[in-house]
Write an enzyme that holds these catalytic residues in place. Structure first.
Site, short mmCIF file in Angstrom:
data_model
loop_
_atom_site.label_atom_id
_atom_site.label_comp_id
_atom_site.label_asym_id
_atom_site.label_seq_id
_atom_site.Cartn_x
_atom_site.Cartn_y
_atom_site.Cartn_z
N SER A 1 0.82 -1.21 0.00
CA SER A 1 0.00 0.00 0.00
C SER A 1 0.85 1.26 0.00
CB SER A 1 -0.93 0.01 1.22
OG SER A 1 -1.74 -1.13 1.25
N LEU B 1 3.67 1.69 -1.36
CA LEU B 1 4.32 1.87 -2.66
C LEU B 1 3.36 2.33 -3.74
CD1 LEU B 1 6.54 -1.36 -2.72
CD2 LEU B 1 7.20 0.94 -1.99
N GLU C 1 -6.59 7.06 -16.02
CA GLU C 1 -5.74 5.88 -16.17
C GLU C 1 -6.38 4.90 -17.14
OE1 GLU C 1 -3.33 5.92 -11.92
OE2 GLU C 1 -4.73 4.29 -12.31
N HIS D 1 2.18 -5.50 -14.30
CA HIS D 1 2.15 -4.09 -14.66
C HIS D 1 3.05 -3.90 -15.87
CE1 HIS D 1 2.23 0.25 -14.49
NE2 HIS D 1 1.31 0.21 -13.54
N ARG E 1 -4.35 -3.37 -18.95
CA ARG E 1 -2.97 -3.69 -18.57
C ARG E 1 -2.47 -5.01 -19.16
NH1 ARG E 1 -2.46 -1.89 -12.19
NH2 ARG E 1 -2.22 0.33 -12.61
N HIS F 1 2.63 -7.60 -10.47
CA HIS F 1 2.21 -6.40 -9.73
C HIS F 1 1.04 -6.62 -8.79
CE1 HIS F 1 1.58 -2.19 -8.90
NE2 HIS F 1 0.40 -2.19 -9.47
N GLU G 1 -5.63 -7.30 -0.90
CA GLU G 1 -5.15 -8.14 -2.01
C GLU G 1 -5.19 -9.62 -1.67
OE1 GLU G 1 -1.37 -8.37 -5.14
OE2 GLU G 1 -1.37 -6.86 -3.53
N ARG H 1 -7.69 -6.59 -12.96
CA ARG H 1 -8.03 -5.42 -12.12
C ARG H 1 -8.00 -4.13 -12.92
NH1 ARG H 1 -4.73 -1.65 -8.90
NH2 ARG H 1 -2.95 -2.60 -9.91
N LEU I 1 -6.51 0.13 -3.99
CA LEU I 1 -6.59 0.90 -2.74
C LEU I 1 -8.04 1.09 -2.34
CD1 LEU I 1 -3.88 3.71 -3.19
CD2 LEU I 1 -3.69 1.57 -1.90
#
Length: 511
Positions: A45, A47, A116, A231, A278, A337, A361, A372, A378
């Site tokens: 979290s 990071l 994003e 990622h 992603r 990731h 997670e 995701r 978060l």
């Protein structure tokens, strides 16, 4: 073995990332938090760069957020979970602000929202540009330290969940080289993901799936273990060595591409859509690397010479490796990731084992499905931590009984580097039946006494069983998506015979 009498009967929250701290803060009853490191240290979290997704913009709604989440999840999201969590998102931002988190705002005072990949609206609330996780954790750690009813055991890691008469009876934690036994009828697993089981990862070294192993050995059902998100853009520079753990690579946030940065190769040519989901972008980069190219994220035109103003943390990391994002394209490659799978829960956070909850997670709530949506992690951690807290407050917990004497958990039998190598080769971005079978066979003999081997083997086994490509799971021997979306569930009781059949030598079916 020690058993602090003062802690007996309190709910035990295993994990001190956002999900664990949110659970502890949002419940009313006294509780114990097991923190493997000092609070906020070594937590994924902390990071987190990009931010937290919430429909708080003037042209956005939770229904649009839910639609984008369902699309990214490739048919495997639970619509009820998606609706509940995205509906709670605006209030989550307000609650975090009330707990002391300061989000970035525009000059007129309105939230500064990033766009994003795979989001149809700018809806990413962020802090300090690319320091959202660190800011949220700063605020929550301060609140936890100021809350007397929360007892934090630093340097304490969950090792086993003890089940008696079909329900949780206590936990064993490792601390300072010894074992702490806490009798309790309630354990919340918030231990994070599995990224550190891969050789190239953005996860902290503690992200080994230990909570998933504890849940599996306690009899809990795990769901969608095969879905790992890679990622697309981790900094392609050698990370510092860090003991026996996988050293995390620096993440170059999705928000950099959202701000207009483009992916190019060494010739300067673009080769993919930067804002595709992603999994699509990660596969495109991996294929380009496999073809002998290098891949760079070029933000020079997007940030107009002010990269550090927008993304200060990433800028510092790049400069530490001699890269100036205002002058140089940033070398990138995919890295493990986020784990979409985990311990199956309902929307109260309850697992299949009475007295065992999970969130963050480590849990599989149904929000993420096969892939995701960026910055939903978060959000899920905080919102579902609150769901668990409210359910615990409403649950009558029995008076704990003294725990029976037990042997200290055996040390890990497999070499962690070997586990990472096996999992990385077999369960990376591109998977085949042969590779998955070989890895599961090699890990199988270590499963009874080695938690890393157990989680790696379960991941490989479920990936072997899913004969299609969907979201974060891509099989080169089954490249098409099956017409029916099937949620995969597994328990240790079902996995052990399957692994025994693959193993080169027999092993005990004890757990």
């Amino acid at each position: 073995m020690t058993g602090p009498a003062a802690l007996a009967g309190r709910p035990v929250v295993a994990g001190a990332g956002l999900a664990g701290l949110a659970t502890a803060l949002l419940m009313d009853r006294p509780c114990v938090v097991l923190s493997p490191a000092p609070l906020a240290a070594d937590a994924a979290s902390t990071l987190a760069q990009g931010g937290i997704a919430a429909a708080i913009g003037p042209d956005d709604t939770p229904a649009l957020h839910a639609r984008d989440t369902l699309a990214a999840g490739a048919g495997l999201c639970d619509p009820a979970a998606v609706e509940a969590i995205t509906r709670a998102a605006p209030d989550a931002i307000a609650a975090l602000a009330g707990l002391g988190a300061v989000f970035d705002r525009r000059p007129d005072g309105t939230p500064d929202l990033h766009l994003e990949a795979a989001h149809s609206r700018p809806r990413i609330a962020h802090a300090h540009g690319d320091g959202t996780g660190a800011e949220i954790m700063r605020a929550l750690v301060a609140r936890v330290r100021a809350t007397p009813r929360i007892t934090v055991l630093d340097h304490a890691a969950l090792r086993r969940v003890i089940v008696a008469d079909g329900q949780v009876a206590g936990v064993l934690a490792e601390r300072a080289g010894g074992t702490v036994a806490i009798p309790t009828a309630a354990c919340v697993i918030a231990t994070g993901g599995v990224g550190a089981l891969f050789p190239t990862t953005t996860s902290p070294p503690g992200g080994l799936g230990s909570g998933l192993a504890c849940a599996a050995r306690a009899g809990a059902t795990l769901r969608d273990m095969e879905f790992v998100q890679f990622h697309p853009t981790a900094l392609d520079a050698t990370p510092p060595a860090r003991g026996a753990g996988a050293a995390p690579r620096v993440l170059v946030s999705e928000a950099v591409r959202g701000a207009g940065a483009v992916l190019v190769d060494e010739t300067g040519d673009r080769f993919t859509d930067e804002l595709a989901p992603r999994d699509v972008v990660a596969r495109a980069i991996q294929a380009h690397l496999a073809a002998g190219h290098r891949v760079f994220l070029d933000a020079r035109a997007a940030t107009h010479g002010h990269f550090a103003r927008h993304f200060p943390g990433i800028a510092r990391a790049c400069l530490a490796h001699g890269i100036d994002p205002d002058r140089d394209p940033i070398p990138v490659r995919p890295a493990a990731h986020y784990h979409m799978g985990g311990i199956e829960t309902d929307l109260r956070g309850r697992t299949s084992v009475p007295g065992l909850w999970a969130c963050g997670e480590a849990a599989s709530t149904g929000l993420h499905g096969a892939n995701r949506l960026a910055s939903n992690s978060l959000l899920e951690a905080f919102v579902c931590g609150g769901f668990v807290a409210r359910d615990l407050d409403a649950t009558s917990l029995p008076v704990p009984r003294p725990l029976p004497a037990r042997d200290t958990p055996q040390p890990q039998a497999a070499d962690p580097a070997d586990v990472r190598l096996l999992v990385g080769r077999a369960a990376g971005i591109l998977r085949t039946a042969d590779g998955l079978r070989r890895a599961a066979r090699a890990l199988a003999p270590h499963v009874p006494h080695d938690d890393q081997a157990l989680v790696g083997a379960l991941l490989c086994l479920t990936a072997l069983e899913r004969r299609e490509s969907r979201g974060g799971h891509y099989r080169t021997d089954y490249p098409d998506t099956a017409p029916d979306a099937v949620t995969g569930r597994i328990t240790l009781a079902r996995a052990l015979p399957a692994l025994a059949a693959l193993a080169p030598v027999p092993f005990l079916l004890e757990h």
